[in-house]
Design a protein around this motif. Sequence first.
Motif, PDB file in Angstrom:
ATOM      1  N   GLN A 109       6.933  11.031  15.924  1.00 50.82           N
ATOM      2  CA  GLN A 109       6.025  12.311  16.686  1.00 50.82           C
ATOM      3  C   GLN A 109       7.411  12.378  18.136  1.00 50.82           C
ATOM      4  N   LEU A 112       6.657  17.911  26.700  1.00 52.69           N
ATOM      5  CA  LEU A 112       6.218  19.009  25.140  1.00 52.69           C
ATOM      6  C   LEU A 112       5.982  17.965  24.299  1.00 52.69           C
ATOM      7  N   GLN A 117       4.969  16.343  20.437  1.00 54.58           N
ATOM      8  CA  GLN A 117       4.867  17.272  18.956  1.00 54.58           C
ATOM      9  C   GLN A 117       3.742  16.155  18.926  1.00 54.58           C
ATOM     10  N   TRP A 165       2.347  21.241  19.757  1.00 57.52           N
ATOM     11  CA  TRP A 165       2.771  20.510  20.395  1.00 57.52           C
ATOM     12  C   TRP A 165       1.450  20.854  21.490  1.00 57.52           C
ATOM     13  N   ARG A 223      -2.822  23.018  24.257  1.00 54.68           N
ATOM     14  CA  ARG A 223      -1.767  22.487  23.290  1.00 54.68           C
ATOM     15  C   ARG A 223      -1.251  24.011  22.864  1.00 54.68           C
ATOM     16  N   LEU A 229       9.710  24.226  18.185  1.00 55.49           N
ATOM     17  CA  LEU A 229       9.978  23.893  19.270  1.00 55.49           C
ATOM     18  C   LEU A 229      10.256  24.808  20.839  1.00 55.49           C
ATOM     19  N   ALA A 273       6.882  27.128  21.407  1.00 55.85           N
ATOM     20  CA  ALA A 273       6.678  25.949  22.390  1.00 55.85           C
ATOM     21  C   ALA A 273       7.212  26.403  24.494  1.00 55.85           C
TER      22      ALA A 273
END
Length: 68
Positions: free
Chosen positions: A8, A18, A20, A26, A41, A47, A50
Amino acid sequence: MGFLGEPQFAVRYRGFLLMQQPNKSWLVRPERSPMQLLPFRTGICSLEYAKSLVDWKLEAGSNLIEVA
């Protein structure tokens, strides 16, 4: 005893962490107080998406402050 699976990742971005999650979503948390945004969340996303959510929420919050 731990789980052996995919690693992770945690990424720092504009004062937020952030992290994972195993399902590829995320968890977004502020690095320190005072909090500009509450932790939240995302759904399953990349990414980049996010990061764009963080930018959008920060901009939306600053617009609310200007109105007040």
